[in-house]
Design an enzyme around this catalytic site. Structure first.
Site, PDB file in Angstrom:
ATOM      1  CG  ASP A  77      -0.264   0.028   2.553  1.00 51.03           C
ATOM      2  OD1 ASP A  77       0.797  -0.612   2.675  1.00 51.03           O
ATOM      3  OD2 ASP A  77      -0.776   0.681   3.489  1.00 51.03           O
ATOM      4  CD  GLU A 143       4.156   0.867   6.987  1.00 47.75           C
ATOM      5  OE1 GLU A 143       4.941   1.122   7.914  1.00 47.75           O
ATOM      6  OE2 GLU A 143       3.849   1.707   6.136  1.00 47.75           O
TER       7      GLU A 143
HETATM    8 ZN   LIG Z   1       6.893   2.135   4.169  1.00 52.60          ZN
END
Ligand SMILES: [Zn+2]
Length: 393
Positions: A77, A143
């Site tokens: 992501d 994340e």
């Molecule tokens: Zn990163």
């Protein structure tokens, strides 16, 4: 079906072309999965959900049945591109110009994921599937935002499935000026306290019938900033406590307000934990407010992240030797614990973990880009780490 190309530049481009702004995946994990399947990995999709958060898909891939187990952890992501007009090239075009690959995620951290997969392909082609160990990729799509449905839950899943790791490398962009000049062996933790003091509203002329929450908040904040939390230690700078804001929102000069609020952010080293700081904060509140029974003080926390530290051991020496061999540099490798938090905090309780990736130069910025020569260097370093780890040299 995407074309299977293990070249690190082509693979970085393919990944950058997926506009996978958290929580969207847009085909990024599919590309990773196809490449790993092609190399003989067993892949498992791990979609996770939790009330109040976006559903996120993740991917766990593993090859090898026994022997030492090395994991690579990363995310596909990315943060939003911001104003796309400000970009020299469209943020998801993966344009190559002047020896650089441009696009959101090129540096943080699709380039690193691509380099590791490419290095794994080179390694398996050289030494076959039976290379005498176990290798896993832990790739999350969660994340950059809350990280609730990502690495943390993936690690719990591996534990429930009796998968045990010996070591893990997280591919965050940790390098300073040259690829491999700096690795992270730890990170500070972070916690936010949102404090609300409730007093008793009243006329400033009749203060005996009121209780001013602004005064009590000032006493509390003054107490917590008057003394440093610690002096740091061998691997960490002193912890830092900052008050980003405090406010009462009262526009009347003759009114004692009912509420006063503040935010406190602490970046803490391994002398503290979320639990110990939460207790420390509550103790400070109790000290002030036992003397003011008409008032009360409550707080909530969020964006909590524990610190982690890998005592420089086996993995650190192996990684720094590999970097030296590939780069030919003999200078000191910086082993740092600075910067924000990372998913390594979710891995530290499972195995020794450190972070090594591209140069931290343009991440989260407009025109994020990576030097093609840096991708080559990182591929070569990852390959040498695999060779050294599985004792092929
Ligand atoms: Zn990163």
């Amino acid at each position: 079906m995407n074309k299977i190309d293990f070249d690190y530049v082509a693979l970085t481009q393919a990944l950058v072309k997926c506009p996978s702004v958290t929580p969207y995946d847009e085909g990024a994990l599919q590309i990773v999965e196809e490449h790993l399947n092609n190399l003989g990995f067993n892949c498992t999709r791990l979609p996770f959900s939790e009330d109040g958060f976006d559903d996120i898909d993740n991917l766990f891939g593993k090859i090898g049945e026994s022997g030492k187990h090395l994991a690579f952890a990363g995310h596909t992501d990315v943060v939003p591109p911001g104003n796309e007009e400000s970009w020299k090239y469209p943020p998801f075009s993966a344009t190559i110009a002047d020896g650089k690959l441009y696009g959101r995620g090129a540096e943080d951290m699709k380039g690193s994921v691509a380099c590791f997969i490419s290095a794994t392909s080179s390694f398996i082609k050289k030494y076959s599937h039976n290379f005498g160990g176990q290798l896993s990729l832990i790739i999350t799509g969660d994340e950059e935002k809350e990280a609730v449905n990502g690495t943390k839950k993936m690690m719990e899943w591996t534990k429930n499935n009796n998968i045990v790791f010996n070591h893990c490398i997280v591919g965050e962009p940790t390098s300073n000026k040259i690829v491999g000049d700096k690795i992270k062996i730890g990170r500070r933790g972070s916690i936010n306290f949102f404090v609300t003091v409730k007093g008793v509203q009243g006329h400033t002329a009749n203060s005996q019938r009121a209780e001013n929450p602004a005064h009590l908040l000032i006493i509390l904040l003054n107490n917590i900033i008057s003394k440093p939390l610690d002096d740091g230690n061998e691997f960490y700078l002193p912890s830092s406590l900052q008050i980003p804001t405090f406010d009462v929102g009262n526009s009347a000069a003759n009114v004692i307000p009912e509420f006063a609020r503040a935010t406190v952010n602490i970046r803490f080293n391994d002398i503290h934990s979320v639990e110990s700081l939460t207790k420390w904060f509550q103790d400070n509140i109790d000290k002030v407010f036992t003397n003011f029974p008409k008032a009360s003080c409550t707080f909530r926390t969020d964006q909590v992240g524990e610190s982690y530290l890998t005592n420089p051991g086996q993995l650190c020496s192996l990684v720094s030797a590999a970097i030296k061999e590939v780069s030919g540099r003999n200078g000191n490798l910086e082993m740092a614990t600075d910067g924000g938090t990372s998913d390594a905090r979710f891995i530290k309780n499972y195995c020794e973990v450190l972070e090594l990736g591209l140069v931290n130069r343009t991440l989260h910025q407009v025109n994020e880009n990576v030097n093609l020569s840096d991708l080559k260097e990182l591929h070569d370093i990852y390959l040498r780490i695999l060779e050294n780890y599985f004792e092929k040299n």
